[in-house]
Design a protein around this motif. Structure first.
Motif, PDB file in Angstrom:
ATOM      1  N   ASP A 166       5.022 -90.604 -10.175  1.00  0.00           N
ATOM      2  CA  ASP A 166       4.284 -89.690  -9.187  1.00  0.00           C
ATOM      3  C   ASP A 166       4.814 -89.976  -7.740  1.00  0.00           C
ATOM      4  O   ASP A 166       4.905 -89.041  -7.005  1.00  0.00           O
ATOM      5  CB  ASP A 166       2.631 -90.320  -9.064  1.00  0.00           C
ATOM      6  CG  ASP A 166       2.587 -91.979  -8.879  1.00  0.00           C
ATOM      7  OD1 ASP A 166       3.692 -92.679  -8.991  1.00  0.00           O
ATOM      8  OD2 ASP A 166       1.359 -92.322  -8.646  1.00  0.00           O
ATOM      9  N   ILE A 167       5.210 -91.219  -7.497  1.00  0.00           N
ATOM     10  CA  ILE A 167       5.920 -91.453  -6.079  1.00  0.00           C
ATOM     11  C   ILE A 167       7.226 -90.761  -6.084  1.00  0.00           C
ATOM     12  O   ILE A 167       7.562 -90.031  -5.210  1.00  0.00           O
ATOM     13  CB  ILE A 167       5.868 -92.708  -5.856  1.00  0.00           C
ATOM     14  CG1 ILE A 167       4.710 -93.475  -5.585  1.00  0.00           C
ATOM     15  CG2 ILE A 167       7.096 -93.131  -4.573  1.00  0.00           C
ATOM     16  CD1 ILE A 167       3.857 -92.955  -4.473  1.00  0.00           C
ATOM     17  N   MET A 168       8.182 -90.739  -7.147  1.00  0.00           N
ATOM     18  CA  MET A 168       9.294 -90.040  -7.024  1.00  0.00           C
ATOM     19  C   MET A 168       9.526 -88.713  -7.031  1.00  0.00           C
ATOM     20  O   MET A 168      10.194 -87.777  -6.548  1.00  0.00           O
ATOM     21  CB  MET A 168      10.271 -90.795  -8.169  1.00  0.00           C
ATOM     22  CG  MET A 168      10.685 -92.168  -7.952  1.00  0.00           C
ATOM     23  SD  MET A 168      11.918 -92.756  -9.167  1.00  0.00           S
ATOM     24  CE  MET A 168      10.605 -92.986 -10.588  1.00  0.00           C
ATOM     25  N   LYS A 169       8.432 -88.247  -7.586  1.00  0.00           N
ATOM     26  CA  LYS A 169       8.350 -86.510  -7.786  1.00  0.00           C
ATOM     27  C   LYS A 169       7.808 -86.008  -6.335  1.00  0.00           C
ATOM     28  O   LYS A 169       8.158 -84.741  -6.000  1.00  0.00           O
ATOM     29  CB  LYS A 169       7.244 -86.291  -8.802  1.00  0.00           C
ATOM     30  CG  LYS A 169       7.936 -86.534 -10.285  1.00  0.00           C
ATOM     31  CD  LYS A 169       6.863 -85.900 -11.142  1.00  0.00           C
ATOM     32  CE  LYS A 169       7.474 -86.280 -12.649  1.00  0.00           C
ATOM     33  NZ  LYS A 169       8.772 -85.382 -12.849  1.00  0.00           N
ATOM     34  N   VAL A 170       7.223 -86.842  -5.461  1.00  0.00           N
ATOM     35  CA  VAL A 170       6.889 -86.233  -4.197  1.00  0.00           C
ATOM     36  C   VAL A 170       7.898 -86.730  -3.238  1.00  0.00           C
ATOM     37  O   VAL A 170       7.743 -86.496  -1.715  1.00  0.00           O
ATOM     38  CB  VAL A 170       5.597 -86.652  -3.798  1.00  0.00           C
ATOM     39  CG1 VAL A 170       4.428 -86.042  -4.690  1.00  0.00           C
ATOM     40  CG2 VAL A 170       5.264 -88.132  -3.676  1.00  0.00           C
ATOM     41  N   HIS A 196      17.885 -89.551 -11.337  1.00  0.00           N
ATOM     42  CA  HIS A 196      17.876 -87.772 -11.095  1.00  0.00           C
ATOM     43  C   HIS A 196      17.025 -87.256 -12.023  1.00  0.00           C
ATOM     44  O   HIS A 196      16.668 -86.238 -11.605  1.00  0.00           O
ATOM     45  CB  HIS A 196      19.430 -87.664 -11.592  1.00  0.00           C
ATOM     46  CG  HIS A 196      19.712 -86.182 -11.651  1.00  0.00           C
ATOM     47  ND1 HIS A 196      19.419 -85.531 -10.387  1.00  0.00           N
ATOM     48  CD2 HIS A 196      20.015 -85.354 -12.409  1.00  0.00           C
ATOM     49  CE1 HIS A 196      20.279 -83.968 -10.387  1.00  0.00           C
ATOM     50  NE2 HIS A 196      20.305 -84.168 -11.854  1.00  0.00           N
ATOM     51  N   SER A 197      16.649 -87.847 -13.122  1.00  0.00           N
ATOM     52  CA  SER A 197      15.589 -87.143 -14.115  1.00  0.00           C
ATOM     53  C   SER A 197      14.004 -87.282 -13.131  1.00  0.00           C
ATOM     54  O   SER A 197      13.285 -86.305 -13.742  1.00  0.00           O
ATOM     55  CB  SER A 197      15.662 -87.923 -15.476  1.00  0.00           C
ATOM     56  OG  SER A 197      14.984 -89.315 -15.084  1.00  0.00           O
ATOM     57  N   TYR A 198      14.019 -87.887 -12.146  1.00  0.00           N
ATOM     58  CA  TYR A 198      12.608 -87.839 -11.681  1.00  0.00           C
ATOM     59  C   TYR A 198      12.541 -87.073 -10.402  1.00  0.00           C
ATOM     60  O   TYR A 198      11.829 -87.022  -9.640  1.00  0.00           O
ATOM     61  CB  TYR A 198      12.271 -89.272 -11.423  1.00  0.00           C
ATOM     62  CG  TYR A 198      11.795 -90.315 -12.485  1.00  0.00           C
ATOM     63  CD1 TYR A 198      10.550 -90.229 -12.892  1.00  0.00           C
ATOM     64  CD2 TYR A 198      12.756 -91.128 -13.042  1.00  0.00           C
ATOM     65  CE1 TYR A 198      10.029 -90.902 -13.994  1.00  0.00           C
ATOM     66  CE2 TYR A 198      12.440 -91.853 -14.203  1.00  0.00           C
ATOM     67  CZ  TYR A 198      11.191 -91.871 -14.520  1.00  0.00           C
ATOM     68  OH  TYR A 198      10.858 -92.461 -15.630  1.00  0.00           O
ATOM     69  N   THR A 204      16.085 -80.963  -3.195  1.00  0.00           N
ATOM     70  CA  THR A 204      16.898 -82.175  -2.829  1.00  0.00           C
ATOM     71  C   THR A 204      16.289 -83.322  -3.410  1.00  0.00           C
ATOM     72  O   THR A 204      17.028 -84.502  -3.546  1.00  0.00           O
ATOM     73  CB  THR A 204      16.943 -82.468  -1.423  1.00  0.00           C
ATOM     74  OG1 THR A 204      15.504 -82.791  -0.720  1.00  0.00           O
ATOM     75  CG2 THR A 204      17.373 -81.380  -0.613  1.00  0.00           C
ATOM     76  N   SER A 205      15.044 -83.356  -4.089  1.00  0.00           N
ATOM     77  CA  SER A 205      14.648 -84.677  -4.545  1.00  0.00           C
ATOM     78  C   SER A 205      15.255 -85.053  -5.830  1.00  0.00           C
ATOM     79  O   SER A 205      14.794 -86.212  -6.378  1.00  0.00           O
ATOM     80  CB  SER A 205      13.085 -84.510  -4.930  1.00  0.00           C
ATOM     81  OG  SER A 205      12.745 -83.206  -5.940  1.00  0.00           O
ATOM     82  N   GLY A 206      15.945 -84.432  -6.434  1.00  0.00           N
ATOM     83  CA  GLY A 206      16.763 -84.968  -7.666  1.00  0.00           C
ATOM     84  C   GLY A 206      18.087 -85.450  -7.019  1.00  0.00           C
ATOM     85  O   GLY A 206      18.844 -85.976  -7.972  1.00  0.00           O
ATOM     86  N   GLN A 207      18.154 -85.451  -5.900  1.00  0.00           N
ATOM     87  CA  GLN A 207      19.454 -86.254  -5.340  1.00  0.00           C
ATOM     88  C   GLN A 207      19.415 -87.809  -5.363  1.00  0.00           C
ATOM     89  O   GLN A 207      17.949 -88.214  -4.994  1.00  0.00           O
ATOM     90  CB  GLN A 207      19.838 -85.859  -3.978  1.00  0.00           C
ATOM     91  CG  GLN A 207      20.241 -84.281  -4.018  1.00  0.00           C
ATOM     92  CD  GLN A 207      20.721 -83.809  -2.536  1.00  0.00           C
ATOM     93  OE1 GLN A 207      20.309 -83.996  -1.688  1.00  0.00           O
ATOM     94  NE2 GLN A 207      21.592 -82.981  -2.548  1.00  0.00           N
ATOM     95  N   GLN A 241      27.250 -84.729 -10.655  1.00  0.00           N
ATOM     96  CA  GLN A 241      26.236 -84.026 -11.761  1.00  0.00           C
ATOM     97  C   GLN A 241      25.006 -84.498 -11.924  1.00  0.00           C
ATOM     98  O   GLN A 241      23.987 -83.780 -12.035  1.00  0.00           O
ATOM     99  CB  GLN A 241      27.215 -83.857 -13.037  1.00  0.00           C
ATOM    100  CG  GLN A 241      28.175 -82.666 -13.161  1.00  0.00           C
ATOM    101  CD  GLN A 241      28.429 -82.622 -14.581  1.00  0.00           C
ATOM    102  OE1 GLN A 241      28.271 -83.532 -15.524  1.00  0.00           O
ATOM    103  NE2 GLN A 241      28.835 -81.464 -14.859  1.00  0.00           N
ATOM    104  N   ASN A 242      24.942 -85.984 -11.870  1.00  0.00           N
ATOM    105  CA  ASN A 242      23.475 -86.685 -11.839  1.00  0.00           C
ATOM    106  C   ASN A 242      23.192 -86.678 -10.489  1.00  0.00           C
ATOM    107  O   ASN A 242      22.131 -87.786 -10.394  1.00  0.00           O
ATOM    108  CB  ASN A 242      23.879 -87.959 -12.787  1.00  0.00           C
ATOM    109  CG  ASN A 242      24.150 -87.763 -14.055  1.00  0.00           C
ATOM    110  OD1 ASN A 242      23.562 -86.848 -14.601  1.00  0.00           O
ATOM    111  ND2 ASN A 242      24.958 -88.859 -14.603  1.00  0.00           N
ATOM    112  N   GLY A 243      23.315 -86.068  -9.548  1.00  0.00           N
ATOM    113  CA  GLY A 243      22.705 -86.040  -8.265  1.00  0.00           C
ATOM    114  C   GLY A 243      23.046 -86.922  -7.331  1.00  0.00           C
ATOM    115  O   GLY A 243      22.613 -86.896  -6.072  1.00  0.00           O
TER     116      GLY A 243
END
Length: 274
Positions: A166-170, A196-198, A204-207, A241-243
């Motif tokens: 929940d934290i990583m997604k925001v 990266h998957s979160y 930018t959040s997948g970085q 590739q993985n961010g």
């Protein structure tokens, strides 16, 4: 350019940067990076979720005001010759190595109340930085060892990560440290892929950022072997590739160990930085 905030005492000298050092850094084209760490003693405490045990500063009443002061210091001025400061982001790696903050490290079970309260403080700090430093991008910062094992029963190792989804997604990006004394290349590969998957709802959040790297024991052999494995065109391409978008050397000790070490680091920066 990375700065460390280790305790409220650091505000005493950081305030002196506000009108000169920080705006000049932005105006010269640099991006700033702030690592926030809590290293105070662990003790029993009460939270909104019940009793807990861990480091007290992140949950303390003064934490919010300290984060406000940090945001104001590091945002740069809003109206003067340095007004272009907002063109460059301020990356904030918050609560680095947070898995060590509760008395029971690295696992969800036994630390649930502390972690839930810490997540509330993360959201609070995120709101404060976004209000007072519009150029700020915030992340939760993992210790890079978390990918090495999995304990589903206790929510340990890799199984701790879903509890913070929940934290990583925001968050605006993801970050972790790499400070193993013998080998960091595999941790960097694994943590970058997992974090990266979160990615969240913005682009930018997948970085993923390596927020601070160095062998904890300052081993020059480990440092050299790590860099030889990490910084190859093929490996960097896979990490990107993985961010992976940023890599921060923690200090100058290994870099300045010898002329050869300095030149190795210099070549890495010249080859891969942009």
């Amino acid at each position: 350019l990375t700065s460390w905030y280790n305790s409220p005492a650091d505000l005493n000298f950081m305030r002196g940067w506000q009108d000169t050092v920080i705006p000049e850094a932005y105006a010269s084209g640099h991006t700033l990076h702030l690592v926030v760490w809590a290293g105070d003693a662990e003790q029993e405490l009460n939270t909104a979720y019940g009793p807990a045990c861990g480091r007290t500063y992140p949950l303390s009443p003064g934490f919010a005001e300290d984060m406000k002061q940090l945001a104001i210091i590091f945002r740069g001025p809003t109206q003067n010759k340095y007004s272009q400061s907002y063109q460059n982001p301020l990356y904030v790696s918050l609560f680095t190595e947070f898995q060590t903050y509760p008395c029971e490290d690295n696992t969800w079970r036994g630390s649930e109340n502390y972690y839930r309260a810490l997540k509330d403080q993360y959201r609070l700090a995120q709101t404060i930085f976004r209000e007072h430093a519009p150029n700020a991008k915030i992340s939760l910062t993992w210790g890079g060892w978390q990918s090495r094992w999995d304990d589903r029963d206790k929510g340990g190792g890799r199984s701790l990560m879903p509890h913070f989804a929940d934290i990583m997604k925001v968050s605006d990006f993801q970050s972790f440290q790499a400070m193993d004394s013998s080998n960091n290349a595999q941790d960097i590969t694994d943590m970058t892929r997992l974090l990266h998957s979160y990615g969240g709802s913005n682009r930018t959040s997948g970085q993923v950022m390596v927020a601070h790297y160095k062998p904890d024991n300052s081993s020059q052999t480990t440092w050299r072997n790590d860099l030889d494995r990490i910084f190859t065109p093929a490996n960097i391409a896979q990490l990107q590739q993985n961010g992976l978008f940023a890599f921060s050397f923690m200090d100058e000790k290994n870099i300045n160990n010898s002329e050869a070490s300095y030149q190795q680091a210099r070549q890495i920066v010249q080859t891969y930085a942009r």
